[in-house]
Design a protein around this motif. Structure first.
Motif, PDB file in Angstrom:
ATOM      1  N   PRO A 141     -23.424  30.075  31.798  1.00 51.90           N
ATOM      2  CA  PRO A 141     -23.461  28.603  31.673  1.00 51.90           C
ATOM      3  C   PRO A 141     -23.444  27.946  33.052  1.00 51.90           C
ATOM      4  O   PRO A 141     -22.411  27.482  33.533  1.00 51.90           O
ATOM      5  CB  PRO A 141     -22.193  28.297  30.866  1.00 51.90           C
ATOM      6  CG  PRO A 141     -21.249  29.399  31.230  1.00 51.90           C
ATOM      7  CD  PRO A 141     -22.087  30.618  31.498  1.00 51.90           C
ATOM      8  N   GLY A 157     -18.625  22.835  30.301  1.00 50.88           N
ATOM      9  CA  GLY A 157     -19.824  23.623  30.556  1.00 50.88           C
ATOM     10  C   GLY A 157     -21.077  22.801  30.336  1.00 50.88           C
ATOM     11  O   GLY A 157     -21.027  21.660  29.868  1.00 50.88           O
ATOM     12  N   LYS A 199     -21.330  31.726  26.983  1.00 50.93           N
ATOM     13  CA  LYS A 199     -21.624  30.312  26.809  1.00 50.93           C
ATOM     14  C   LYS A 199     -20.351  29.595  26.379  1.00 50.93           C
ATOM     15  O   LYS A 199     -19.467  30.195  25.770  1.00 50.93           O
ATOM     16  CB  LYS A 199     -22.712  30.103  25.745  1.00 50.93           C
ATOM     17  CG  LYS A 199     -24.052  30.784  26.041  1.00 50.93           C
ATOM     18  CD  LYS A 199     -25.033  30.555  24.891  1.00 50.93           C
ATOM     19  CE  LYS A 199     -26.341  31.277  25.116  1.00 50.93           C
ATOM     20  NZ  LYS A 199     -27.289  31.076  23.988  1.00 50.93           N
ATOM     21  N   LEU A 200     -20.279  28.302  26.673  1.00 49.39           N
ATOM     22  CA  LEU A 200     -19.111  27.505  26.328  1.00 49.39           C
ATOM     23  C   LEU A 200     -19.477  26.384  25.369  1.00 49.39           C
ATOM     24  O   LEU A 200     -20.503  25.718  25.536  1.00 49.39           O
ATOM     25  CB  LEU A 200     -18.498  26.887  27.591  1.00 49.39           C
ATOM     26  CG  LEU A 200     -17.856  27.828  28.606  1.00 49.39           C
ATOM     27  CD1 LEU A 200     -17.372  27.032  29.802  1.00 49.39           C
ATOM     28  CD2 LEU A 200     -16.709  28.601  27.981  1.00 49.39           C
ATOM     29  N   ASP A 259     -14.165  30.304  32.502  1.00 47.53           N
ATOM     30  CA  ASP A 259     -14.802  30.604  31.222  1.00 47.53           C
ATOM     31  C   ASP A 259     -14.646  32.067  30.846  1.00 47.53           C
ATOM     32  O   ASP A 259     -14.797  32.449  29.684  1.00 47.53           O
ATOM     33  CB  ASP A 259     -16.287  30.234  31.263  1.00 47.53           C
ATOM     34  CG  ASP A 259     -17.060  30.954  32.356  1.00 47.53           C
ATOM     35  OD1 ASP A 259     -16.428  31.518  33.275  1.00 47.53           O
ATOM     36  OD2 ASP A 259     -18.303  30.948  32.310  1.00 47.53           O
ATOM     37  N   GLN A 262     -23.794  25.269  36.019  1.00 45.89           N
ATOM     38  CA  GLN A 262     -23.603  23.821  36.117  1.00 45.89           C
ATOM     39  C   GLN A 262     -23.266  23.449  37.558  1.00 45.89           C
ATOM     40  O   GLN A 262     -22.676  24.239  38.309  1.00 45.89           O
ATOM     41  CB  GLN A 262     -22.473  23.354  35.194  1.00 45.89           C
ATOM     42  CG  GLN A 262     -21.133  24.002  35.483  1.00 45.89           C
ATOM     43  CD  GLN A 262     -20.056  23.675  34.475  1.00 45.89           C
ATOM     44  OE1 GLN A 262     -19.098  24.420  34.298  1.00 45.89           O
ATOM     45  NE2 GLN A 262     -20.180  22.558  33.814  1.00 45.89           N
ATOM     46  N   ALA A 307     -14.253  26.287  33.193  1.00 43.58           N
ATOM     47  CA  ALA A 307     -15.605  25.865  33.549  1.00 43.58           C
ATOM     48  C   ALA A 307     -16.553  27.045  33.552  1.00 43.58           C
ATOM     49  O   ALA A 307     -16.140  28.206  33.577  1.00 43.58           O
ATOM     50  CB  ALA A 307     -15.604  25.192  34.915  1.00 43.58           C
ATOM     51  N   GLY A 308     -17.840  26.720  33.535  1.00 43.90           N
ATOM     52  CA  GLY A 308     -18.869  27.741  33.573  1.00 43.90           C
ATOM     53  C   GLY A 308     -19.138  28.225  34.982  1.00 43.90           C
ATOM     54  O   GLY A 308     -18.319  28.057  35.889  1.00 43.90           O
ATOM     55  N   THR A 368     -18.552  22.747  24.338  1.00 43.75           N
ATOM     56  CA  THR A 368     -17.863  21.610  24.962  1.00 43.75           C
ATOM     57  C   THR A 368     -17.701  20.435  24.005  1.00 43.75           C
ATOM     58  O   THR A 368     -17.519  19.297  24.425  1.00 43.75           O
ATOM     59  CB  THR A 368     -18.621  21.156  26.218  1.00 43.75           C
ATOM     60  OG1 THR A 368     -19.966  20.796  25.860  1.00 43.75           O
ATOM     61  CG2 THR A 368     -18.672  22.263  27.260  1.00 43.75           C
ATOM     62  N   ASN A 395     -12.824  23.233  27.630  1.00 41.03           N
ATOM     63  CA  ASN A 395     -14.070  23.783  28.167  1.00 41.03           C
ATOM     64  C   ASN A 395     -14.884  22.685  28.831  1.00 41.03           C
ATOM     65  O   ASN A 395     -15.034  21.599  28.273  1.00 41.03           O
ATOM     66  CB  ASN A 395     -14.936  24.387  27.051  1.00 41.03           C
ATOM     67  CG  ASN A 395     -14.405  25.700  26.532  1.00 41.03           C
ATOM     68  OD1 ASN A 395     -13.583  26.360  27.179  1.00 41.03           O
ATOM     69  ND2 ASN A 395     -14.868  26.101  25.369  1.00 41.03           N
TER      70      ASN A 395
END
Length: 359
Positions: free
Chosen positions: A226, A258, A298-299, A133, A228, A188-189, A301, A256
């Motif tokens: 973010p 997230g 932040k992502l 990310d 996860q 990815a986050g 998605t 993305n």
């Protein structure tokens, strides 16, 4: 996610001795894939690879460096994989300040070497290149980043992942499209889960402090990430690889994976939540001068939700609880291969409870 799809598939997985690569290896082996791992030795002691005895579930296990192009090419050409997951990397932001040359040589030139090997192998149909990310040009704004945002990166690690994104796009257009190879990148986050003992990561640092009876030192308590569970993006990578293999050319792009926006939380929120579960562990703000790290990230998605039917299944408290459960199981000398499989099965059950996901 189609379990029968993976049965007997030849998968080349770089970085299988790492945290995310280890969980992905375990999941794919559970579904019957023939996995050939290629990576450096596990980067920490203890580590997920050894405590889950993953070597017993690999078709091939090779200790190798992506920077050794000749060895890498020979291995890929001999295996003739159908699908590649590329996770091997120098993954730590602060380490990239200490050794930027290593970071760029592994994350950028190592990826070039892998792509060159793919061109020669003549067997690969799908590649998922896992970046980060942090590949986006971070403007410290409150809105989530979408896949069409500019690449960038303040620090060498983030910049190296942006470079990996650009070279993925270049190889896709210059070579892979003509060869019928579908390649996508996955962003990815901040991934958490059991079995991560990396240095300079919040969750491993917390549990190390807990084990040692020390106070946790926190660098950036107000930074928002973010967060996860590791199984969330891995589910996305698996779904994406299936789509690519089935020659969905419109899937060959950046993605993305997230959490929902409500689960983008501050570092202090994370340690306070864990602190309530482990009341003997406290934390203190490290006020010494630190290398730059993004304050807000932040992502978005929306694309994965719309086109892949991928959705986050565990909220942040569930992710933290599952992570905590894993470390407690390890501390209590449980069978960690079995314990990790049980967490995968629990996640699979959350997939089957949704009409939009068939497992």
């Amino acid at each position: 996610m189609n379990r029968s799809f993976w049965s007997g598939k030849r998968v080349f997985l770089t970085g299988h001795t790492g945290f995310k690569g280890g969980w992905l290896t375990l999941w794919l082996s559970k579904m019957g894939a023939k996995i050939y791992g290629y990576a450096l030795k596990p980067p920490t002691e203890p580590n997920f690879f050894y405590v889950t005895k993953l070597e017993n579930y690999l078709t091939g296990h090779e200790i190798g460096d992506l920077r050794n192009a000749e060895k890498l090419t020979a291995k890929v050409c001999s295996i003739k994989p159908e699908i590649i997951f590329h996770l091997a990397a120098q993954p730590i932001v602060r380490q990239s300040y200490i050794d930027p040359v290593e970071t760029y040589s592994v994350n950028v030139l190592g990826t070039v070497n892998l792509f060159q090997a793919v061109r020669k192998a003549g067997s690969v149909r799908a590649i998922v290149n896992v970046t980060s990310d942090k590949c986006y040009e971070n403007r410290e704004w409150v809105w989530p980043y979408r896949e069409n945002e500019p690449m960038g990166g303040f620090d060498p690690y983030s910049s190296s992942k942006a470079c990996s994104e650009l070279l993925t796009a270049a190889y896709r257009r210059s070579f892979f499209q003509q060869q019928g190879i579908q390649v996508a990148s996955a962003r990815a986050g901040n991934v958490i889960g059991g079995g991560d003992w990396a240095i300079d990561r919040l969750i491993p640092d917390f549990f190390r402090a807990f084990e040692a009876g020390h106070r946790l030192t926190v660098r950036s308590p107000n930074s928002i990430r973010p967060w996860q569970h590791v199984l969330e993006p891995l589910c996305g990578y698996i779904l994406l690889a299936e789509a690519l293999y089935n020659t969905c050319q419109d899937m060959a792009e950046g993605w993305n994976f997230g959490p929902d926006e409500d689960d983008a939380r501050s570092v202090s929120w994370i340690v306070d939540y864990l602190g309530r579960k482990y009341p003997d562990t406290s934390w203190v703000y490290d006020t010494t001068l630190q290398p730059h790290e993004a304050a807000v990230l932040k992502l978005d998605t929306s694309k994965a939700k719309s086109k892949l039917k991928w959705y986050p299944r565990w909220n942040l408290t569930q992710a933290l609880d599952m992570t905590s459960d894993w470390y407690l199981a390890w501390k209590n000398n449980q069978n960690m291969h079995r314990a990790s499989l049980q967490q995968i099965q629990t996640y699979e059950a959350s997939l089957s409870r949704h009409d939009d996901a068939a497992f």
